[in-house]
Motif scaffolding. Structure first.
Motif, PDB file in Angstrom:
ATOM      1  N   ALA A 126       0.842  -1.193   0.000  1.00 55.58           N
ATOM      2  CA  ALA A 126       0.000   0.000   0.000  1.00 55.58           C
ATOM      3  C   ALA A 126       0.882   1.250   0.000  1.00 55.58           C
ATOM      4  CB  ALA A 126      -0.926  -0.006   1.216  1.00 55.58           C
ATOM      5  N   THR A 127       0.235   2.416  -0.061  1.00 57.82           N
ATOM      6  CA  THR A 127       0.935   3.692  -0.075  1.00 57.82           C
ATOM      7  C   THR A 127       0.365   4.596   1.009  1.00 57.82           C
ATOM      8  OG1 THR A 127       1.315   3.519  -2.467  1.00 57.82           O
ATOM      9  CG2 THR A 127       1.564   5.693  -1.462  1.00 57.82           C
ATOM     10  N   LEU A 128       1.248   5.161   1.814  1.00 63.88           N
ATOM     11  CA  LEU A 128       0.848   6.095   2.871  1.00 63.88           C
ATOM     12  C   LEU A 128       0.947   7.522   2.351  1.00 63.88           C
ATOM     13  CD1 LEU A 128       0.245   6.775   5.891  1.00 63.88           C
ATOM     14  CD2 LEU A 128       2.728   6.783   6.232  1.00 63.88           C
ATOM     15  N   VAL A 142      -3.605   8.887   5.375  1.00 63.84           N
ATOM     16  CA  VAL A 142      -4.477   7.824   4.891  1.00 63.84           C
ATOM     17  C   VAL A 142      -3.623   6.831   4.110  1.00 63.84           C
ATOM     18  CG1 VAL A 142      -5.074   8.968   2.722  1.00 63.84           C
ATOM     19  CG2 VAL A 142      -6.687   7.363   3.739  1.00 63.84           C
ATOM     20  N   VAL A 143      -3.994   5.579   4.179  1.00 59.63           N
ATOM     21  CA  VAL A 143      -3.285   4.527   3.446  1.00 59.63           C
ATOM     22  C   VAL A 143      -4.172   4.056   2.309  1.00 59.63           C
ATOM     23  CG1 VAL A 143      -2.282   2.216   3.578  1.00 59.63           C
ATOM     24  CG2 VAL A 143      -1.983   3.803   5.479  1.00 59.63           C
ATOM     25  N   THR A 144      -3.608   3.977   1.116  1.00 57.65           N
ATOM     26  CA  THR A 144      -4.368   3.571  -0.063  1.00 57.65           C
ATOM     27  C   THR A 144      -3.829   2.244  -0.593  1.00 57.65           C
ATOM     28  OG1 THR A 144      -4.714   5.884  -0.640  1.00 57.65           O
ATOM     29  CG2 THR A 144      -5.143   4.257  -2.354  1.00 57.65           C
ATOM     30  N   ILE A 145      -4.730   1.294  -0.805  1.00 61.76           N
ATOM     31  CA  ILE A 145      -4.376  -0.025  -1.323  1.00 61.76           C
ATOM     32  C   ILE A 145      -4.989  -0.191  -2.700  1.00 61.76           C
ATOM     33  CG2 ILE A 145      -4.501  -2.528  -0.926  1.00 61.76           C
ATOM     34  CD1 ILE A 145      -5.118  -1.879   2.031  1.00 61.76           C
ATOM     35  N   SER A 146      -4.201  -0.655  -3.660  1.00 65.94           N
ATOM     36  CA  SER A 146      -4.748  -1.091  -4.953  1.00 65.94           C
ATOM     37  C   SER A 146      -4.930  -2.603  -4.845  1.00 65.94           C
ATOM     38  CB  SER A 146      -3.792  -0.723  -6.095  1.00 65.94           C
ATOM     39  OG  SER A 146      -3.725   0.671  -6.249  1.00 65.94           O
ATOM     40  N   LEU A 147      -6.111  -3.001  -4.414  1.00 65.00           N
ATOM     41  CA  LEU A 147      -6.391  -4.403  -4.095  1.00 65.00           C
ATOM     42  C   LEU A 147      -6.745  -5.188  -5.350  1.00 65.00           C
ATOM     43  CD1 LEU A 147      -6.861  -6.425  -1.669  1.00 65.00           C
ATOM     44  CD2 LEU A 147      -9.276  -5.802  -1.861  1.00 65.00           C
ATOM     45  N   ASP A 148      -6.115  -6.342  -5.528  1.00 63.94           N
ATOM     46  CA  ASP A 148      -6.473  -7.207  -6.642  1.00 63.94           C
ATOM     47  C   ASP A 148      -7.972  -7.506  -6.566  1.00 63.94           C
ATOM     48  OD1 ASP A 148      -6.887  -9.811  -8.136  1.00 63.94           O
ATOM     49  OD2 ASP A 148      -4.765  -9.449  -8.557  1.00 63.94           O
ATOM     50  N   ALA A 149      -8.669  -7.344  -7.680  1.00 71.49           N
ATOM     51  CA  ALA A 149     -10.126  -7.497  -7.691  1.00 71.49           C
ATOM     52  C   ALA A 149     -10.572  -8.865  -7.198  1.00 71.49           C
ATOM     53  CB  ALA A 149     -10.664  -7.241  -9.101  1.00 71.49           C
ATOM     54  N   SER A 150      -9.719  -9.878  -7.372  1.00 69.57           N
ATOM     55  CA  SER A 150     -10.089 -11.225  -6.922  1.00 69.57           C
ATOM     56  C   SER A 150     -10.140 -11.322  -5.402  1.00 69.57           C
ATOM     57  CB  SER A 150      -9.089 -12.247  -7.469  1.00 69.57           C
ATOM     58  OG  SER A 150      -7.799 -12.035  -6.921  1.00 69.57           O
ATOM     59  N   VAL A 164      -0.542  -1.476  10.261  1.00 71.33           N
ATOM     60  CA  VAL A 164       0.231  -0.925   9.156  1.00 71.33           C
ATOM     61  C   VAL A 164       1.700  -0.914   9.553  1.00 71.33           C
ATOM     62  CG1 VAL A 164       0.603   1.086   7.679  1.00 71.33           C
ATOM     63  CG2 VAL A 164      -1.713   0.501   8.439  1.00 71.33           C
ATOM     64  N   THR A 165       2.528  -1.566   8.742  1.00 75.61           N
ATOM     65  CA  THR A 165       3.965  -1.570   8.981  1.00 75.61           C
ATOM     66  C   THR A 165       4.593  -0.420   8.202  1.00 75.61           C
ATOM     67  OG1 THR A 165       3.947  -3.986   9.238  1.00 75.61           O
ATOM     68  CG2 THR A 165       6.088  -2.931   8.871  1.00 75.61           C
ATOM     69  N   LEU A 166       5.192   0.517   8.935  1.00 74.37           N
ATOM     70  CA  LEU A 166       5.768   1.721   8.342  1.00 74.37           C
ATOM     71  C   LEU A 166       7.167   1.428   7.796  1.00 74.37           C
ATOM     72  CD1 LEU A 166       4.694   4.201  11.172  1.00 74.37           C
ATOM     73  CD2 LEU A 166       3.545   3.788   8.991  1.00 74.37           C
ATOM     74  N   PRO A 167       7.731   2.315   6.983  1.00 77.74           N
ATOM     75  CA  PRO A 167       9.057   2.074   6.403  1.00 77.74           C
ATOM     76  C   PRO A 167      10.155   1.836   7.434  1.00 77.74           C
ATOM     77  CG  PRO A 167       7.970   3.848   5.221  1.00 77.74           C
ATOM     78  CD  PRO A 167       7.104   3.527   6.394  1.00 77.74           C
ATOM     79  N   THR A 217      -9.259   2.212   1.143  1.00 77.38           N
ATOM     80  CA  THR A 217      -8.696   3.251   1.999  1.00 77.38           C
ATOM     81  C   THR A 217      -8.646   2.769   3.442  1.00 77.38           C
ATOM     82  OG1 THR A 217      -9.535   5.010   0.574  1.00 77.38           O
ATOM     83  CG2 THR A 217      -8.952   5.619   2.820  1.00 77.38           C
ATOM     84  N   VAL A 218      -7.514   2.997   4.097  1.00 75.22           N
ATOM     85  CA  VAL A 218      -7.317   2.655   5.507  1.00 75.22           C
ATOM     86  C   VAL A 218      -7.036   3.937   6.278  1.00 75.22           C
ATOM     87  CG1 VAL A 218      -5.812   1.489   7.166  1.00 75.22           C
ATOM     88  CG2 VAL A 218      -6.498   0.317   5.056  1.00 75.22           C
ATOM     89  N   THR A 219      -7.756   4.141   7.379  1.00 75.59           N
ATOM     90  CA  THR A 219      -7.532   5.295   8.249  1.00 75.59           C
ATOM     91  C   THR A 219      -6.723   4.851   9.462  1.00 75.59           C
ATOM     92  OG1 THR A 219      -9.633   6.284   7.554  1.00 75.59           O
ATOM     93  CG2 THR A 219      -8.639   7.105   9.591  1.00 75.59           C
ATOM     94  N   LEU A 220      -5.652   5.563   9.771  1.00 72.50           N
ATOM     95  CA  LEU A 220      -4.825   5.241  10.921  1.00 72.50           C
ATOM     96  C   LEU A 220      -5.528   5.663  12.209  1.00 72.50           C
ATOM     97  CD1 LEU A 220      -1.267   6.351   9.728  1.00 72.50           C
ATOM     98  CD2 LEU A 220      -2.336   4.098   9.555  1.00 72.50           C
ATOM     99  N   THR A 221      -5.423   4.819  13.228  1.00 68.95           N
ATOM    100  CA  THR A 221      -5.992   5.164  14.535  1.00 68.95           C
ATOM    101  C   THR A 221      -5.297   6.392  15.103  1.00 68.95           C
ATOM    102  OG1 THR A 221      -6.503   2.829  14.935  1.00 68.95           O
ATOM    103  CG2 THR A 221      -6.460   4.294  16.853  1.00 68.95           C
TER     104      THR A 221
END
Length: 399
Positions: A87-89, A240-248, A261-264, A308-312
């Motif tokens: 994903a991308t932060l 916000v974290v954005t994921i390009s999720l495989d449609a499957s 979420v594991t950060l760099p 979309t993932v929202t960080l706590t």
């Protein structure tokens, strides 16, 4: 040795196929497929290692006096199965600030600067501020005494929050009414920001309404240039974290799912899936999917779903922007489950699975178990049901 292992693995795969496993949909299908793959490999290795399968596929016990096996204890604990996704932060929202008034730009912010409620976004002519206020209705007209409307209401709320107007006075005169109290509040705000002789009314373009604080990403205007037109680009200050999720994998992820979420820098922080898109788009070499593998080959187009993932705790991400991260989504969980190491599982030739329990004097015996549905990949554990007691030692592959 490799030949023996291969044969054991193939035999185990055949035994599993004959056991009548049927595919399921959604998260269940993923769990079943993952379980089968893990257990086939583990069962074959363990069977070859321990000599569990006799000549006719009948389990046998260890010979008396054999070297003590490697063991781990049966436990009862909470388990969670997770799926890692690339994903991308970044930051939520994207805003273009367009000047709607006349004049010359005489001050501009820097990229990366955060502009808060009631601060100047930029200045024109003799230092007159263009002020950032909060609201969903854009600045669309000049405002002065006697005006009413939703834009006036959000102006009045901003003036009260910033301390330039009194809530009781505004409320008594009407929140959506541009009263003398509103005019006085506007004067106080502009004086505080350095405006010379503020009139108490607002010309078109003297304020900008946005949903919240703005983080400047690019300055498009230039000092000495016209104040009308695009001035700067910005985002919100919320990560916000954005994921390009495989449609499957769409059925595996739902809004409300808890994630880590594991950060760099290797640190982890909790979050929640806040939105799952419904329309797939094709992109070349999409990065979504477990471990970044979309199963479509290197350059093939992959259909992906935006998630979309929202960080706590948004502050946990610091000032990172467009940074690669890994999102671990919990796809199933179990409380107080009986658990054994995945490596302890033995696939039996007759179908099903067992674990080898080590007793006193290096005696061993097989205990049949039902496996799943939760596979805790992070800890290498699997949920089981069978005649096992926490604390019993089960044989695992030697390190």
């Amino acid at each position: 040795m490799s030949e023996t292992f291969s044969r054991g693995r193939d035999a185990t795969r055949q035994a599993d196929t004959g056991a009548g496993l049927t595919p399921r949909s959604g998260r269940g299908r993923r769990a079943a497929a993952g379980a089968a793959a893990v257990m086939v490999a583990v069962g074959g290795v363990a069977a070859w290692r321990a000599g569990v399968f006799g000549r006719d596929g009948v389990p046998v016990t260890a010979a008396e006096g054999a070297a003590p096996p490697a063991t781990q204890a049966v436990t009862r604990q909470d388990l969670a199965a997770t799926t890692p996704l690339t994903a991308t932060l970044g930051y939520a929202g994207s805003y273009t600030v367009t000047g709607r008034g006349s004049g010359t730009l005489t001050w501009l912010p820097s990229a990366g600067q955060v502009i808060s409620q009631g601060q100047a976004l930029y200045r024109v002519d003799n230092g007159s501020p263009v002020v950032l206020l909060f609201g969903s209705v854009p600045d669309w007209r000049p405002m002065w005494a006697g005006d009413t409307g939703a834009d006036v209401s959000q102006l009045n709320h901003d003036l009260v929050r910033l301390g330039y107007a009194d809530s009781a006075d505004i409320g008594a005169l009407g929140w959506d009414y541009y009263s003398w109290e509103t005019s006085l509040g506007v004067q106080r705000m502009e004086e505080h920001l350095g405006a010379a002789s503020p009139p108490g009314s607002l010309t078109l373009g003297s304020v900008v309404f946005e949903p919240g604080a703005l983080r400047v990403t690019q300055v498009t205007g230039s000092l000495g240039g016209e104040a009308g037109g695009p001035v700067l680009e910005g985002t919100s200050t919320t990560h916000v974290v954005t994921i390009s999720l495989d449609a499957s994998q769409q059925a595996e992820v739902q809004a409300g799912d808890k994630v880590t979420v594991t950060l760099p820098n290797g640190m982890t922080t909790p979050g929640t899936v806040s939105w799952v898109g419904q329309v797939a788009t094709a992109s070349s070499g999409g990065s979504g999917g477990s471990g970044g593998n979309n199963g479509n080959g290197g350059g093939d187009a992959a259909a992906t779903i935006p998630v979309t993932v929202t960080l706590t705790d948004s502050a946990a991400a610091g000032s990172l922007d467009q940074a690669p991260v890994t999102v671990n989504i919990t796809t199933s969980s179990a409380k107080n489950a009986l658990a054994v190491p995945v490596g302890a599982l033995l696939a039996q030739a007759s179908g099903g699975y067992a674990v080898e329990v080590a007793g006193a004097d290096n005696t061993r015996h097989l205990v049949p178990v039902q496996v799943g549905p939760v596979f805790d990949d992070a800890d290498g554990l699997v949920q089981v049901t069978g005649a096992l007691t926490p604390g019993q030692l089960v044989v695992v592959p030697a390190a």
